[in-house]
Design an enzyme around this catalytic site. Structure first.
Site, PDB file in Angstrom:
ATOM      1  N   CYS A   2       8.646   3.080 -14.633  1.00  0.00           N
ATOM      2  CA  CYS A   2       9.177   3.268 -15.979  1.00  0.00           C
ATOM      3  C   CYS A   2       8.556   4.519 -16.608  1.00  0.00           C
ATOM      4  O   CYS A   2       7.389   4.818 -16.395  1.00  0.00           O
ATOM      5  CB  CYS A   2       8.924   2.108 -16.923  1.00  0.00           C
ATOM      6  SG  CYS A   2       9.623   0.567 -16.369  1.00  0.00           S
ATOM      7  N   ARG A  27      10.261   8.134 -12.210  1.00  0.00           N
ATOM      8  CA  ARG A  27       9.426   6.936 -12.364  1.00  0.00           C
ATOM      9  C   ARG A  27      10.238   5.649 -12.313  1.00  0.00           C
ATOM     10  O   ARG A  27       9.700   4.547 -12.301  1.00  0.00           O
ATOM     11  CB  ARG A  27       8.676   6.989 -13.700  1.00  0.00           C
ATOM     12  CG  ARG A  27       7.749   8.178 -13.824  1.00  0.00           C
ATOM     13  CD  ARG A  27       7.078   8.177 -15.173  1.00  0.00           C
ATOM     14  NE  ARG A  27       6.183   7.061 -15.311  1.00  0.00           N
ATOM     15  CZ  ARG A  27       4.925   7.036 -14.909  1.00  0.00           C
ATOM     16  NH1 ARG A  27       4.414   8.107 -14.357  1.00  0.00           N
ATOM     17  NH2 ARG A  27       4.172   5.982 -15.076  1.00  0.00           N
ATOM     18  N   TRP A  75      12.210   1.065 -14.270  1.00  0.00           N
ATOM     19  CA  TRP A  75      12.138   0.535 -12.897  1.00  0.00           C
ATOM     20  C   TRP A  75      11.918  -0.959 -13.084  1.00  0.00           C
ATOM     21  O   TRP A  75      10.872  -1.391 -13.564  1.00  0.00           O
ATOM     22  CB  TRP A  75      10.983   1.177 -12.139  1.00  0.00           C
ATOM     23  CG  TRP A  75      10.938   0.796 -10.690  1.00  0.00           C
ATOM     24  CD1 TRP A  75      11.646   1.360  -9.675  1.00  0.00           C
ATOM     25  CD2 TRP A  75      10.135  -0.238 -10.097  1.00  0.00           C
ATOM     26  NE1 TRP A  75      11.328   0.740  -8.485  1.00  0.00           N
ATOM     27  CE2 TRP A  75      10.407  -0.248  -8.718  1.00  0.00           C
ATOM     28  CE3 TRP A  75       9.216  -1.154 -10.589  1.00  0.00           C
ATOM     29  CZ2 TRP A  75       9.800  -1.121  -7.822  1.00  0.00           C
ATOM     30  CZ3 TRP A  75       8.606  -2.036  -9.703  1.00  0.00           C
ATOM     31  CH2 TRP A  75       8.908  -2.005  -8.337  1.00  0.00           C
ATOM     32  N   ASN A 101       6.077   0.479 -20.662  1.00  0.00           N
ATOM     33  CA  ASN A 101       5.855   0.642 -19.230  1.00  0.00           C
ATOM     34  C   ASN A 101       4.661  -0.235 -18.864  1.00  0.00           C
ATOM     35  O   ASN A 101       3.568  -0.042 -19.405  1.00  0.00           O
ATOM     36  CB  ASN A 101       5.548   2.119 -18.925  1.00  0.00           C
ATOM     37  CG  ASN A 101       5.056   2.330 -17.507  1.00  0.00           C
ATOM     38  OD1 ASN A 101       5.405   1.559 -16.604  1.00  0.00           O
ATOM     39  ND2 ASN A 101       4.249   3.351 -17.296  1.00  0.00           N
ATOM     40  N   GLY A 102       4.876  -1.199 -17.963  1.00  0.00           N
ATOM     41  CA  GLY A 102       3.780  -2.084 -17.570  1.00  0.00           C
ATOM     42  C   GLY A 102       4.313  -3.500 -17.408  1.00  0.00           C
ATOM     43  O   GLY A 102       5.525  -3.710 -17.286  1.00  0.00           O
ATOM     44  N   GLU A 506       4.079   8.908   8.941  1.00  0.00           N
ATOM     45  CA  GLU A 506       4.572   9.619   7.760  1.00  0.00           C
ATOM     46  C   GLU A 506       6.027  10.072   7.979  1.00  0.00           C
ATOM     47  O   GLU A 506       6.860   9.967   7.075  1.00  0.00           O
ATOM     48  CB  GLU A 506       3.648  10.812   7.466  1.00  0.00           C
ATOM     49  CG  GLU A 506       4.068  11.718   6.332  1.00  0.00           C
ATOM     50  CD  GLU A 506       4.234  11.034   4.981  1.00  0.00           C
ATOM     51  OE1 GLU A 506       3.841   9.863   4.831  1.00  0.00           O
ATOM     52  OE2 GLU A 506       4.796  11.666   4.073  1.00  0.00           O
ATOM     53  N   LYS A 510       9.134   8.929   5.618  1.00  0.00           N
ATOM     54  CA  LYS A 510       9.991   9.903   4.926  1.00  0.00           C
ATOM     55  C   LYS A 510      11.459   9.579   5.193  1.00  0.00           C
ATOM     56  O   LYS A 510      12.274   9.543   4.288  1.00  0.00           O
ATOM     57  CB  LYS A 510       9.722  11.337   5.410  1.00  0.00           C
ATOM     58  CG  LYS A 510       8.519  12.039   4.898  1.00  0.00           C
ATOM     59  CD  LYS A 510       8.525  12.374   3.433  1.00  0.00           C
ATOM     60  CE  LYS A 510       8.044  11.252   2.590  1.00  0.00           C
ATOM     61  NZ  LYS A 510       6.649  11.008   2.462  1.00  0.00           N
ATOM     62  N   GLU A 513      12.661   6.185   3.573  1.00  0.00           N
ATOM     63  CA  GLU A 513      12.779   6.104   2.115  1.00  0.00           C
ATOM     64  C   GLU A 513      13.929   6.910   1.552  1.00  0.00           C
ATOM     65  O   GLU A 513      14.467   6.551   0.514  1.00  0.00           O
ATOM     66  CB  GLU A 513      11.458   6.365   1.382  1.00  0.00           C
ATOM     67  CG  GLU A 513      10.788   7.649   1.565  1.00  0.00           C
ATOM     68  CD  GLU A 513       9.466   7.746   0.770  1.00  0.00           C
ATOM     69  OE1 GLU A 513       9.198   6.955  -0.135  1.00  0.00           O
ATOM     70  OE2 GLU A 513       8.697   8.664   1.074  1.00  0.00           O
ATOM     71  N   HIS A 529       3.878  -1.482  25.147  1.00  0.00           N
ATOM     72  CA  HIS A 529       3.487  -2.834  24.724  1.00  0.00           C
ATOM     73  C   HIS A 529       4.534  -3.456  23.807  1.00  0.00           C
ATOM     74  O   HIS A 529       4.242  -4.411  23.099  1.00  0.00           O
ATOM     75  CB  HIS A 529       2.116  -2.798  24.040  1.00  0.00           C
ATOM     76  CG  HIS A 529       1.038  -2.288  24.934  1.00  0.00           C
ATOM     77  ND1 HIS A 529       0.515  -3.036  25.963  1.00  0.00           N
ATOM     78  CD2 HIS A 529       0.423  -1.079  24.996  1.00  0.00           C
ATOM     79  CE1 HIS A 529      -0.396  -2.325  26.606  1.00  0.00           C
ATOM     80  NE2 HIS A 529      -0.459  -1.131  26.042  1.00  0.00           N
ATOM     81  N   LYS A 629       8.291   6.872  -8.376  1.00  0.00           N
ATOM     82  CA  LYS A 629       7.279   7.838  -7.944  1.00  0.00           C
ATOM     83  C   LYS A 629       5.867   7.270  -8.024  1.00  0.00           C
ATOM     84  O   LYS A 629       5.072   7.444  -7.118  1.00  0.00           O
ATOM     85  CB  LYS A 629       7.390   9.090  -8.820  1.00  0.00           C
ATOM     86  CG  LYS A 629       6.455  10.203  -8.435  1.00  0.00           C
ATOM     87  CD  LYS A 629       6.888  10.847  -7.149  1.00  0.00           C
ATOM     88  CE  LYS A 629       5.917  11.907  -6.687  1.00  0.00           C
ATOM     89  NZ  LYS A 629       6.104  12.203  -5.255  1.00  0.00           N
TER      90      LYS A 629
END
Ligand code: M6R
Length: 634
Positions: A2, A27, A75, A101-102, A506, A510, A513, A529, A629
């Protein structure tokens, strides 16, 4: 999670708030809204589901007049992302509006209680209790009502509140969610992040936990929760507005990928002076560093992958054993850390809830704490004992790229600094590594230039993958319609060894997402394995195979994949002739670089592959679904 923005001054506020929210959209982008004071008895507002452009469309038809406003981009945590759950939230009489926000942890009990006293709830959010509490305690002074309401609340928040009875005023407060005040001329601003303030000012105040702010056009007053005044001096921010814009690139992600050589050069120039590593802001003494017996790195997502690379670097340069943990695992398992441990928290934002909680846990247990983070003045930078800033500039794309290489660069520098200081790294090697580090930006540039030259080819390959991906799925389903019920057979596998294994993780992160294609990163030695069972002619297998002590082993892995019809894309050192004998599907060459420094260069093709595939698939590259983010909730 948010973003909130506030404006009060002499200009019409609506578009300023929208512009501010657009900088914060990274955000969260489930819904957005704006509330405005315009002298009327009630606050006017608009809010809607989806991205800020949806809100803009509404405001074009129904513009809101007024010079004091607050806005929000969400968000979702509590309640689905629909219009009703969008912020702002208003009291029964629409005289008070709140953005938040929270997370309010005790919202359920508060809600039951407020309902009994006549509060009419319109949403499923936790936030709405705040506005009804402020209304309950409002006796003609908004600041006092907010302060009183906060006493009843348990949880985390950055809030901004306006009231139709107090024109020109915004009251804000923070606990564990970021909030910054922007100081203008006869106007003042509030935002979750400095990037939203850069259009207007470079003088800011980072709001601290437990502070209540009252903004008007000409004044910013800060008090603590008991109402005692707090004195704070604004700081000047170094980031510029150009850094926070796309600058001709189609997406922030590709702009940020291309910024990496320049950022690395700047970091090295700043930190290496006369062959000495300088960390001016470190705040940890030599004696404290000498007492370190073990290093524990905690981080999330991409920063965690940087931490895994950090293990190889720090162990090799310092001989100190290094553990790496995801912050969420670390904080909940009663970690056995204490005196003699250095806990390093890596974070781009410096606000990630789990990493922050990890620092607090480590501090409580008397470990020495250090954060490596990008955002100046962030909560982690203030709470950890020591801080090293990565100086990557504002990273806007949700998928982290330049922050990762800046974190790696900082870890190399920290390793060199400690190795030199503890005398575990021979002088000769120290100087050779410093010399080579300065050559890395031009190696990175070479990879990027090569990509530019072959961009069409990369796009064609991504298109080919797209076609195969869908054709394969169709074939698969046609042959056996029952299979539709199972997961699709198109995916990417990323293999790496040693210091490039974290890069494999990584690369996979990438891709998944931003393109939503299943992807897995694996240590190549583990292939047989389990994951080898997945290999047929379908998946793309990206193999990190630059020259290293395990190169031969990597070649054997590639042979095993080829033998099963797999489509291999190796990333190799230029001049590698061997690899072509294996007839890979496509080969990416990177300049010759020593194994220990290779992650800085080898990750670039992986970032570019993810970008190209997501572009081919037509995805929203900078704002992928469901992500935000900075993850300031647990
Ligand atoms: O701000 P932080 O570095 O603490 O964020 C950690 C992760 O949330 C972040 O790296 C995330 O995984 C990115 N979306 C990766 O691209």
């Amino acid at each position: 999670m948010c973003g909130i923005f506030g404006y009060t001054g002499g200009k019409q506020a609506q578009n300023l708030v929208i512009q501010g929210l657009k900088h914060l959209e990274y955000r969260g982008y489930d819904s957005s809204g704006v509330a405005i004071q315009n002298g009327a008895k009630a606050i006017h507002f608009e809010k809607t589901q989806g991205k800020i452009r949806n809100l803009e469309e509404i405001l074009k038809k129904h513009p809101l007049q007024g010079k004091t406003a607050i806005g929000h981009t969400r968000w979702a945590t509590h309640g689905t992302p629909n219009d009703l759950n969008a912020h702002p939230h208003l009291d029964n009489h629409s005289q008070i509006a709140v953005v938040h926000n929270g997370i309010i942890e005790n919202y359920f009990d508060l809600k039951q209680n407020l309902k009994k006293h006549g509060a009419r709830f319109r949403s499923e959010t936790d936030t709405e209790v705040i506005v009804h509490l402020v209304a309950k305690y409002y006796k003609g002074n908004l600041e006092n009502a907010v302060r009183r309401a906060l006493k009843d609340i348990r949880g985390t928040y950055a809030i901004a509140v306006i009231c139709s009875k107090e024109p020109g005023k915004i009251v804000a407060a923070r606990l564990d969610s970021p909030l910054v005040v922007g100081i203008g001329r006869e106007e003042n601003f509030l935002a979750s992040d400095v990037s939203a303030l850069l259009d207007h000012t470079d003088r800011v105040i980072y709001v601290e936990n437990g502070e209540v702010i009252t903004l008007s056009d000409r004044a910013v007053s800060i008090t603590d929760l008991s109402g005692k005044p707090v004195k704070r001096v604004p700081v000047k921010i170094q980031w510029t507005i150009t850094q926070a814009k796309k600058g001709g690139y189609p997406h922030f992600m590709i702009k940020e990928i291309f910024e990496q050589p320049e950022i690395l050069t700047a970091i090295l120039r700043e930190r290496i002076q006369k062959s000495k590593i300088i960390f001016e802001e470190l705040k940890i003494s030599a004696a404290e560093l000498k007492s370190v017996k073990r290093i524990v790195i905690i981080a999330c997502g991409t920063a965690y992958h940087a931490g895994l690379v950090g293990k190889y670097i720090l162990e090799e340069f310092t001989n100190i054993p290094v553990w790496v943990d995801t912050s969420s695992e670390f904080r909940y398992r009663d970690p056995k850390v204490g005196k003699g441990d250095l806990v390093i928290a890596i974070s781009q934002s410096g606000e990630t809830a789990d990493t922050l909680a990890g620092i607090r846990e480590a501090k409580m247990k008397k470990a020495l704490t250090l954060t490596i983070c990008n955002v100046l003045g962030s909560t982690m930078s203030r709470e950890a004992k020591g801080v090293i800033y990565t100086h990557a500039g504002p990273e806007i794309a949700v998928a982290s790229t330049k922050a990762y290489t800046a974190q790696l660069a900082t870890l190399y520098l920290l390793g060199l600094y400690l190795g030199n200081f503890l005398k575990t790294l021979p002088e000769k090697r120290f100087h050779a590594l410093v010399k080579e580090l300065f050559r890395v930006p031009s190696m990175m540039q070479k990879v990027l230039d090569q990509y530019k030259k072959e961009e069409k080819d990369w796009a064609a390959k991504a298109h080919d993958f797209n076609k195969r991906y869908h054709a394969q799925l169709e074939k698969y389903y046609k042959a056996d319609p029952e299979k539709r019920k199972r997961s699709p057979n198109g995916f990417f596998l990323y293999l790496g060894r040693g210091i490039n294994y974290p890069n494999a993780l990584e690369g996979a992160l990438k891709l998944k997402e931003i393109s939503y294609i299943p992807a897995e990163g694996y240590p190549a030695g583990e292939m047989k394995h389990g994951p080898i069972a997945l290999i047929d002619e379908n998946p793309w297998v990206i193999c990190l195979a630059p020259q290293s002590k395990t190169y031969e082993k990597m070649i054997s892995n590639i042979q095993e994949i080829k033998a099963r019809g797999g489509m291999v894309i190796p990333v190799v050192t230029e001049g590698d002739k061997e690899i072509y004998k294996l007839k890979p599907f496509y080969t990416i060459e990177i300049p010759k670089v020593s194994e220990i420094l290779s992650p800085l260069v080898a990750v670039l093709p992986l970032q570019l592959i993810a970008y190209c595939v997501a572009k081919e698939f037509g995805e929203d590259i900078d704002q992928p679904r469901n992500l935000a983010k900075s993850v300031t909730v647990e």
